[in-house]
Design an enzyme around this catalytic site. Structure first.
Site, mmCIF file in Angstrom:
data_model
loop_
_atom_site.group_PDB
_atom_site.id
_atom_site.type_symbol
_atom_site.label_atom_id
_atom_site.label_comp_id
_atom_site.label_asym_id
_atom_site.label_seq_id
_atom_site.Cartn_x
_atom_site.Cartn_y
_atom_site.Cartn_z
ATOM 1 N N ASP A 110 0.881 -1.153 0.000
ATOM 2 C CA ASP A 110 0.000 0.000 0.000
ATOM 3 C C ASP A 110 0.932 1.220 0.000
ATOM 4 O O ASP A 110 2.135 1.082 0.265
ATOM 5 C CB ASP A 110 -0.888 -0.036 1.246
ATOM 6 C CG ASP A 110 -1.751 1.198 1.370
ATOM 7 O OD1 ASP A 110 -2.345 1.612 0.361
ATOM 8 O OD2 ASP A 110 -1.810 1.779 2.486
ATOM 9 N N ASP B 265 -0.129 5.148 0.843
ATOM 10 C CA ASP B 265 -0.384 6.167 1.870
ATOM 11 C C ASP B 265 -0.347 5.543 3.263
ATOM 12 O O ASP B 265 -1.146 4.661 3.570
ATOM 13 C CB ASP B 265 -1.771 6.802 1.649
ATOM 14 C CG ASP B 265 -1.903 7.409 0.253
ATOM 15 O OD1 ASP B 265 -1.082 8.263 -0.096
ATOM 16 O OD2 ASP B 265 -2.832 7.008 -0.476
ATOM 17 N N SER C 181 -5.070 4.973 -4.549
ATOM 18 C CA SER C 181 -4.907 6.370 -4.948
ATOM 19 C C SER C 181 -4.538 6.548 -6.414
ATOM 20 O O SER C 181 -3.579 5.957 -6.905
ATOM 21 C CB SER C 181 -3.827 7.029 -4.081
ATOM 22 O OG SER C 181 -3.573 8.332 -4.557
#
Ligand code: G6P
Ligand code: MG
Length: 222
Positions: free
Chosen positions: A8, A10, A117
């Site tokens: 991942d 963020d 994102s």
């Protein structure tokens, strides 16, 4: 056998989770919705539009906004977020991440980015780490966002590896759920309570504790 590690972005690779918080808070406050860190916790890993819908619902005003108005709100949040990203430099990479990426390369373990994102590629560029990634999944092409397992399954497919040969690393409850439902080994970085509740297989408080031999050892025991 471990073949790939899926990251991942963020809150795992760098502190952009904090920028998302700030930008959402400012958007929510601009339409008189209270916004705190506890509520923000549930937005981590959730796509832009799903996050907006959750915020409007939380404020009791979901039905008051047309699709066009929602688009304008999402765009204003993203503009503020992108502005915050302008400060981002390679020294903002969390401790331990660069070392882990280097070791994975040396060990010929594939590396994927599984972030919801749409700003992911821009952030990898700014941090100067895009060359490490064998695949960066495009979240715009994923039908069901986290907590659905789709983005992790798609990364495994793009890398040509089986889900059970993958480790996923996440800082959000929705992300850990997605990894487990993809039948992968889930490493949670963050609050033990949140990570345990979501079902992480291995939990670290900080990325500085992430280390290849430790990951491999725990992975092999499952
Ligand atoms: C990540 C973050 C979320 C964010 C989502 C979409 O999953 O954890 O907070 O809402 O990505 O990000 P974007 O940059 O496309 O708005
Ligand atoms: Mg995250």
């Amino acid at each position: 056998m471990l073949k790939a590690v899926l990251f991942d972005l963020d809150g795992v690779i760098t502190d952009t989770a904090e920028f998302h918080f700030q930008a959402w808070k400012s958007m929510a406050n601009s339409i008189d919705i209270d916004f705190d860190r506890e509520f923000n916790e549930g937005l981590k890993g959730i796509s832009r539009i799903d996050s907006l819908n959750k915020i409007l619902k939380y404020g009791g005003v979901l039905e008051k906004y047309s699709d066009n108005q929602k688009m304008a709100l999402a765009n204003s949040k993203n503009a503020e977020y992108v502005e915050l990203l302008s400060e981002l430099k390679p020294d903002a990479i969390y401790p331990g991440i660069k070392e882990l990426l280097d070791t994975l390369k040396m060990e010929e373990i594939k590396i994927g980015l599984t972030s919801s994102s749409k700003n992911g590629p821009r952030i990898l560029d700014k941090l100067e780490i895009n060359h490490y990634f064998d695949t960066v999944v495009n979240p715009a092409l994923i039908e069901n966002g986290k907590p659905a397992p789709d983005i992790f399954l798609s990364a495994a497919e793009e890398l040509g590896v089986k889900p059970e040969d993958c480790i996923g690393i996440e800082d959000s409850e929705s992300g850990i759920t997605a990894i487990k439902d993809a039948n992968m080994f889930a490493v949670g970085v963050g609050t033990e309570e949140v990570m345990e509740k979501a079902g992480a297989d291995l939990i670290y408080k900080h990325t500085g504790e992430l280390e290849f031999s430790g990951l491999l050892h725990s992975f092999k025991q499952t």
